[in-house]
Design a protein around this motif. Structure first.
Motif, PDB file in Angstrom:
ATOM      1  N   UNK A  32       0.706  -1.308  -0.330  1.00 21.10           N
ATOM      2  CA  UNK A  32      -0.125  -0.065  -0.095  1.00 21.10           C
ATOM      3  C   UNK A  32       0.972   1.333   0.075  1.00 21.10           C
ATOM      4  N   UNK A  33       0.352   1.842  -0.592  1.00 23.91           N
ATOM      5  CA  UNK A  33       0.897   3.518  -0.412  1.00 23.91           C
ATOM      6  C   UNK A  33       0.530   4.189  -0.033  1.00 23.91           C
ATOM      7  N   UNK A  34       0.946   4.969   1.211  1.00 26.70           N
ATOM      8  CA  UNK A  34       0.525   5.280   1.618  1.00 26.70           C
ATOM      9  C   UNK A  34      -0.063   7.494   1.596  1.00 26.70           C
ATOM     10  N   UNK A  35      -0.667   8.086   1.512  1.00 24.65           N
ATOM     11  CA  UNK A  35      -1.271   9.578   1.971  1.00 24.65           C
ATOM     12  C   UNK A  35      -1.383   9.941   3.523  1.00 24.65           C
ATOM     13  N   UNK A  36      -1.102  11.230   3.461  1.00 22.00           N
ATOM     14  CA  UNK A  36      -1.366  12.534   4.389  1.00 22.00           C
ATOM     15  C   UNK A  36      -2.233  12.601   3.436  1.00 22.00           C
ATOM     16  N   UNK A  37      -3.579  13.319   4.318  1.00 21.10           N
ATOM     17  CA  UNK A  37      -5.011  14.321   4.045  1.00 21.10           C
ATOM     18  C   UNK A  37      -4.803  14.578   5.306  1.00 21.10           C
ATOM     19  N   UNK A  38      -5.440  15.965   4.757  1.00 23.05           N
ATOM     20  CA  UNK A  38      -5.646  17.180   6.242  1.00 23.05           C
ATOM     21  C   UNK A  38      -7.076  17.669   5.309  1.00 23.05           C
ATOM     22  N   UNK A  46      -7.831  17.304   1.502  1.00 20.79           N
ATOM     23  CA  UNK A  46      -7.305  17.627   0.174  1.00 20.79           C
ATOM     24  C   UNK A  46      -5.787  16.436   0.899  1.00 20.79           C
ATOM     25  N   UNK A  47      -4.845  16.064  -0.130  1.00 12.87           N
ATOM     26  CA  UNK A  47      -4.029  15.556   0.365  1.00 12.87           C
ATOM     27  C   UNK A  47      -2.205  16.267   0.307  1.00 12.87           C
ATOM     28  N   UNK A 100      -4.201   1.293  -2.466  1.00 14.38           N
ATOM     29  CA  UNK A 100      -3.729   0.060  -3.186  1.00 14.38           C
ATOM     30  C   UNK A 100      -3.268   0.966  -4.528  1.00 14.38           C
ATOM     31  N   UNK A 101      -3.719   1.683  -5.240  1.00 15.13           N
ATOM     32  CA  UNK A 101      -3.398   2.854  -6.724  1.00 15.13           C
ATOM     33  C   UNK A 101      -1.547   2.515  -6.629  1.00 15.13           C
ATOM     34  N   UNK A 110     -10.020   6.663  -3.470  1.00  8.47           N
ATOM     35  CA  UNK A 110      -9.202   5.746  -3.820  1.00  8.47           C
ATOM     36  C   UNK A 110      -8.600   5.271  -2.902  1.00  8.47           C
ATOM     37  N   UNK A 111      -8.642   6.026  -1.574  1.00  3.46           N
ATOM     38  CA  UNK A 111      -8.118   5.543  -0.532  1.00  3.46           C
ATOM     39  C   UNK A 111      -8.844   3.978   0.241  1.00  3.46           C
ATOM     40  N   UNK A 112      -8.089   2.843  -0.432  1.00  3.63           N
ATOM     41  CA  UNK A 112      -8.811   1.896   0.598  1.00  3.63           C
ATOM     42  C   UNK A 112      -9.000   2.264   2.337  1.00  3.63           C
ATOM     43  N   UNK A 113      -8.108   2.156   2.914  1.00  2.00           N
ATOM     44  CA  UNK A 113      -8.231   2.206   4.732  1.00  2.00           C
ATOM     45  C   UNK A 113      -7.604   3.986   4.579  1.00  2.00           C
ATOM     46  N   UNK A 114      -8.942   4.464   6.123  1.00  2.48           N
ATOM     47  CA  UNK A 114      -7.935   5.502   6.770  1.00  2.48           C
ATOM     48  C   UNK A 114      -7.768   5.199   8.172  1.00  2.48           C
ATOM     49  N   UNK A 115      -7.077   6.696   8.282  1.00  2.00           N
ATOM     50  CA  UNK A 115      -6.897   6.571  10.137  1.00  2.00           C
ATOM     51  C   UNK A 115      -7.954   7.203  10.940  1.00  2.00           C
ATOM     52  N   UNK A 116      -8.272   7.596  12.430  1.00  2.31           N
ATOM     53  CA  UNK A 116      -9.378   8.195  12.369  1.00  2.31           C
ATOM     54  C   UNK A 116      -9.230   9.973  12.229  1.00  2.31           C
ATOM     55  N   UNK A 117      -7.739   9.923  12.445  1.00  2.00           N
ATOM     56  CA  UNK A 117      -7.203  11.480  12.301  1.00  2.00           C
ATOM     57  C   UNK A 117      -7.044  12.327  14.037  1.00  2.00           C
TER      58      UNK A 117
END
Length: 124
Positions: A32-38, A46-47, A100-101, A110-117
């Motif tokens: 999995x690639x990982x991304x931080x959004x806010x 936004x990423x 998984x992109x 396109x995100x498969x899983x998210x953290x709780x914030x």
């Protein structure tokens, strides 16, 4: 049970630094690639930073380039966001996400899983 558990964040004065962590469990983390959004109140999510599966490729939003650093430790199944020279406009709820992109993605759908914030508040 799939989980992305975030830690870090909080309140800081402008110019300060914070570090966010996001620990994965319950799924095979390496592909999995990982991304931080806010997301700030009243604004779209936004990423801000993304990192490829190996960590070799990173991408940043223009608004954080040169100030934020994303990294990952695959042995610990953890991704980090080091935030330096923070500005008031960085104030937002921050989320980590896994996709998984191929490469990376700044698209929330396109995100498969998210953290709780976790909340980041920067006072000027």
């Amino acid at each position: 049970q799939v989980q992305l558990v975030q830690s870090g964040g909080g309140s800081v004065q402008a110019g300060g630094s914070l570090r966010l962590s996001c620990a994965a469990s319950g799924f095979s983390y390496d592909p999995y690639s990982m991304t931080w959004f806010r997301q700030a109140p009243g604004k779209d999510r936004e990423g801000v930073a993304a990192i490829s599966t190996s960590g070799a490729i990173t991408r940043y939003a223009d608004s954080v380039k040169g100030r934020f650093t994303i990294s990952r430790d695959n042995a610990k199944k953890t991704v980090y966001l080091q935030m330096d020279s923070l500005k008031a406009e960085d104030t937002a709820m921050y989320y980590c996400a896994a996709t998984r992109v191929w490469g990376f993605s700044f698209i929330p759908a396109q995100q498969n899983y998210w953290g709780q914030g976790t909340q980041v508040t920067v006072s000027s």
